[in-house]
Write a protein that holds these residues in place. Structure first.
Motif, PDB file in Angstrom:
ATOM      1  N   ASN A   1      55.335  15.885  21.306  1.00 19.81           N
ATOM      2  CA  ASN A   1      55.927  14.748  20.791  1.00 19.81           C
ATOM      3  C   ASN A   1      55.797  13.529  20.891  1.00 19.81           C
ATOM      4  O   ASN A   1      54.987  13.167  21.862  1.00 19.81           O
ATOM      5  N   GLU A   2      55.354  12.626  19.858  1.00 17.21           N
ATOM      6  CA  GLU A   2      54.827  11.390  19.161  1.00 17.21           C
ATOM      7  C   GLU A   2      55.726  10.570  18.691  1.00 17.21           C
ATOM      8  O   GLU A   2      56.198  10.741  17.813  1.00 17.21           O
ATOM      9  N   THR A   3      55.494   9.252  18.972  1.00 14.47           N
ATOM     10  CA  THR A   3      56.285   8.042  18.701  1.00 14.47           C
ATOM     11  C   THR A   3      54.812   7.075  18.699  1.00 14.47           C
ATOM     12  O   THR A   3      54.376   7.380  19.622  1.00 14.47           O
ATOM     13  N   ARG A   4      55.301   6.419  17.545  1.00 14.05           N
ATOM     14  CA  ARG A   4      54.703   5.151  17.586  1.00 14.05           C
ATOM     15  C   ARG A   4      55.580   4.181  16.824  1.00 14.05           C
ATOM     16  O   ARG A   4      56.058   3.932  16.341  1.00 14.05           O
ATOM     17  N   ARG A   5      54.833   2.881  17.267  1.00  7.65           N
ATOM     18  CA  ARG A   5      55.820   1.528  17.056  1.00  7.65           C
ATOM     19  C   ARG A   5      55.554   1.301  15.724  1.00  7.65           C
ATOM     20  O   ARG A   5      53.857   0.412  15.681  1.00  7.65           O
ATOM     21  N   GLN A   6      56.444   0.652  15.279  1.00  6.19           N
ATOM     22  CA  GLN A   6      55.943  -0.305  13.687  1.00  6.19           C
ATOM     23  C   GLN A   6      55.204  -2.031  13.713  1.00  6.19           C
ATOM     24  O   GLN A   6      56.233  -2.334  14.631  1.00  6.19           O
ATOM     25  N   ARG A   7      54.903  -2.542  13.797  1.00  5.29           N
ATOM     26  CA  ARG A   7      54.516  -3.812  13.889  1.00  5.29           C
ATOM     27  C   ARG A   7      54.086  -4.432  12.354  1.00  5.29           C
ATOM     28  O   ARG A   7      53.422  -3.997  12.008  1.00  5.29           O
ATOM     29  N   ARG A   8      54.636  -5.821  12.473  1.00  6.97           N
ATOM     30  CA  ARG A   8      54.139  -6.858  11.238  1.00  6.97           C
ATOM     31  C   ARG A   8      53.562  -8.093  10.884  1.00  6.97           C
ATOM     32  O   ARG A   8      53.938  -8.630  12.273  1.00  6.97           O
ATOM     33  N   LEU A   9      53.437  -8.682  10.176  1.00  5.23           N
ATOM     34  CA  LEU A   9      52.937  -9.832  10.630  1.00  5.23           C
ATOM     35  C   LEU A   9      53.687 -10.881   9.519  1.00  5.23           C
ATOM     36  O   LEU A   9      53.942 -10.767   8.336  1.00  5.23           O
ATOM     37  N   VAL A  10      54.339 -11.841  10.042  1.00  2.00           N
ATOM     38  CA  VAL A  10      54.898 -12.888   9.227  1.00  2.00           C
ATOM     39  C   VAL A  10      54.105 -14.030   9.088  1.00  2.00           C
ATOM     40  O   VAL A  10      53.278 -14.412  10.221  1.00  2.00           O
ATOM     41  N   ILE A  11      54.090 -14.766   7.808  1.00  4.34           N
ATOM     42  CA  ILE A  11      53.398 -16.185   7.012  1.00  4.34           C
ATOM     43  C   ILE A  11      55.046 -16.372   6.533  1.00  4.34           C
ATOM     44  O   ILE A  11      55.004 -15.665   5.602  1.00  4.34           O
TER      45      ILE A  11
END
Length: 657
Positions: free
Chosen positions: A375-385
């Motif tokens: 049971n694995e979960t990872r969070r997405q992240r983004r860089l905003v310019i």
């Protein structure tokens, strides 16, 4: 919550070692003015339309090593307001010399319109007897009338040939802080010769009632009581951001790029790469918004000419907002200042012109396996310019997003005030009523992103990929099969392409010289929006002048002189400039250094909900890796520790794994 602001200038704070793509600094802009002054190019009536970095050829930049000599050239566009004559001059800042001088001929188009010129138009119109008579007949106090000068386009009118012309529509203010857009004085339009300082034509088409209802959205009394139910939403990065900034160079989660800014294009991303297999793999050499046009659909005699090339006719990034923490940007923010040249030839610093921050973006990947129990979960992240600019009534934000998985997005955010008209009734098919008697003409916002691609190098080929239905028969007895087909775009004559949602059409930018572990060329895929292209008739002058808007994709072979989708000087240009001119050479696009020009943007049928100030509307495109990586590049992303806040003030720490 403690929020730290990191403020940096993207001019004059480059790397310790200078780089050919460093933004022009204040001292360099001062040097440009001195070189032009010493060369006797500056008169009392001379104004600076634009000064920007004259970038070296890509091959020279890619061959550059720290310590090499750095070419620092600037391109200056000048106009003599007394005569209307303009010059395009390139100067060598290091050598303090002029490299080239070109007079801009009328057939080249006119340079962008200056604020100083716009400011002169109101008094010129107010003094015109025809205008005075038209306003008096309408029973309006001329002191309450606001002139809104706008770019004129090109319609072949004899009295406009070889002249700098603007057209003006009119609005009324009940008091000095009244939102004039609520009160159009419709049916009246003035054509103004800006060089001669006179009204050359007054179109007095129809007396239409001036809408009365206020549009003062900034007045608390107009807005009414504020809602009380919104609770604070705080964003905190107690250990600071995950990126590093060295002058103009940013590194974040395998991404690396240079931040640029220009008075015409605004935010520029340069030399965008992703660290993989021990090296920085290039993807895009240069990305910017090269042009945009806002064509209106109202064929009225006073409005048929409304189509604005905000980038080339107005130099829209001159109006870049100074962004504010907690309003425009929330969280742990890094700001970059922008430095441009003002019309008098003096450097101007736009404080906090660019905002950069990280955002949580939901689930990156997740699986609960019923066989293994994993049971694995990872969070997405983004860089905003991002940056925001206000051009007249509209406000435009341009946001570039970089994701952990190698995805790139560009999103335009549109807000501000509708350009209004008097509403002529439900039988008038070109506008909607947004307030009593107040119309909002139909229009489009069409942006052109210039994407100078370098997918694992400068030799790329675009494949047009679309689904292919397979008829039932031998090998597909049950009729369920479908596949796809890829067609290479090999010549500029084939380089104008339309999106097609029914075929899920995409464009793969491949590198035939770089193969993944399956033996296929690495690639990035451009996913377009499925909005209409330009809706004006093929015979319309805006179609001729904005041919880049007639297709979602254009492809050209790289040429450092080919910078803008509608050409260098779209103001009053007769048409055919920019991409159509570039493609005439019929150059090869197969295994070549190529540039993509992508048209995107909404078609706007305004709603009552868009008045008196418009909630943000969105338009975007996406670039995704396809075989660029040999597997999911985010397997190394750790499980986050999230802290869930409860209504009672308690906090739970929980690890996603």
């Amino acid at each position: 919550m403690s929020i730290t602001q990191h403020e940096r200038s993207i001019a004059g704070m480059g790397d310790v070692q200078p780089h050919p793509l460093d933004n022009l600094s204040v001292s360099e802009l001062d040097a440009v003015r001195k070189i032009l002054h010493d060369g006797e190019f500056l008169l009392e009536s001379t104004r600076f339309v634009h000064v920007g970095l004259e970038e070296p050829n890509k091959k020279d930049v890619l061959a550059f090593s720290p310590g090499d000599a750095v070419r620092r050239w600037a391109r200056a566009i000048l106009i003599d307001l007394a005569t209307g004559e303009s010059q395009d001059i390139v100067v060598d800042i290091v050598a303090a010399s002029v490299v080239s001088v070109r007079s801009i001929a009328p057939e080249d188009g006119q340079v962008a319109i200056l604020d100083e010129e716009f400011e002169l138009i109101g008094p010129i119109i107010q003094a015109d007897p025809g205008f005075q008579e038209a306003i008096a007949r309408r029973g309006i106090d001329p002191a309450q009338v606001v002139s809104i000068p706008l770019s004129a386009g090109h319609y072949g009118f004899d009295d406009e040939l070889n002249h700098r012309v603007a057209r003006s529509l009119f609005f009324m203010q009940d008091h000095p802080t009244d939102a004039c857009w609520a009160h159009p004085v419709d049916g009246l339009c003035a054509y103004v010769d800006m060089t001669e300082g006179r009204v050359i034509k007054l179109v007095d088409f129809l007396d239409l009632p001036v809408p009365k209802e206020s549009g003062n959205y900034d007045d608390p009394a107009f807005r009414g009581p504020e809602r009380k139910s919104l609770k604070p939403l705080e964003i905190s990065q107690p250990d600071g951001p995950s990126y590093q900034v060295d002058g103009e160079v940013v590194t974040w989660q395998n991404w690396k790029f240079r931040v640029g800014f220009d008075a015409r294009e605004g935010l520029i991303l340069r030399q965008l790469s992703f660290h993989d297999k021990g090296e920085d793999r290039p993807i895009i050499y240069r990305a910017s918004i090269a042009e945009m046009v806002v064509p209106y659909a109202d064929p009225s005699p006073v409005r048929f000419w409304q189509n604005y090339f905000d980038t080339g006719e107005y130099m829209f990034a001159r109006y870049t907002n100074s962004l504010e923490l907690g309003c425009d940007c929330v969280g742990e923010i890094t700001y970059f200042d922008g430095v441009i040249m003002d019309e008098q030839g003096h450097p101007k610093t736009i404080k906090n012109a660019i905002c950069m921050h990280e955002e949580d973006y939901g689930i990156l990947w997740k699986h609960s396996d019923f066989v293994t129990g994993s049971n694995e979960t990872r969070r997405q992240r983004r860089l905003v310019i991002s940056f925001f600019t206000t051009v007249g009534n509209y406000d435009y934000g341009f946001f570039w997003y970089l994701y952990l998985d190698g995805t790139i997005e560009c999103e335009a955010k549109l807000t501000g005030i509708l350009f209004t008209s008097s509403y002529r009734g439900k039988d008038y098919p070109y506008a909607n009523e947004v307030a009593p008697g107040l119309g909002a003409p139909y229009h489009q916002h069409l942006f052109s992103a210039r994407l100078d691609m370098t997918v694992d190098g400068t030799n790329n080929t675009v494949q047009e990929v679309e689904v292919k239905r397979v008829p039932a028969g031998p090998g597909n007895e049950h009729g369920n099969a479908f596949t796809n087909k890829a067609t290479p775009i090999t010549n500029e004559s084939e380089g104008g392409r339309l999106a097609n949602a029914s075929l899920a059409r995409t464009w793969h930018i491949t590198n035939p010289n770089s193969l993944n572990r399956f033996g296929d060329p690495v690639s990035y895929v451009l996913y377009p929006e499925q909005n209409p292209v330009l809706l004006a008739d093929e015979s319309a002058t805006v179609t001729t002048r904005a041919q880049f808007t007639t297709k979602q994709l254009w492809i050209t072979q790289y040429d450092p002189k080919e910078r803008y989708s509608a050409g260098d000087f779209p103001n009053q240009h007769l048409g055919g400039g920019g991409i159509p001119e570039y493609q005439k050479a019929g150059r090869s696009l197969e295994n070549e250094d190529i540039v993509l020009w992508h048209t995107f943007g909404p078609t706007h049928f305004p709603r009552p909900e868009d008045w008196p100030v418009m909630p943000v509307d969105y338009a975007k495109f996406t670039l995704k890796p396809h075989g660029f990586f040999d597997r999911n590049p985010t397997l190394d992303v750790p499980a986050d520790v999230s802290h869930q806040h409860h209504a009672d003030g308690g906090t739970d720490g929980h690890t996603c794994h």
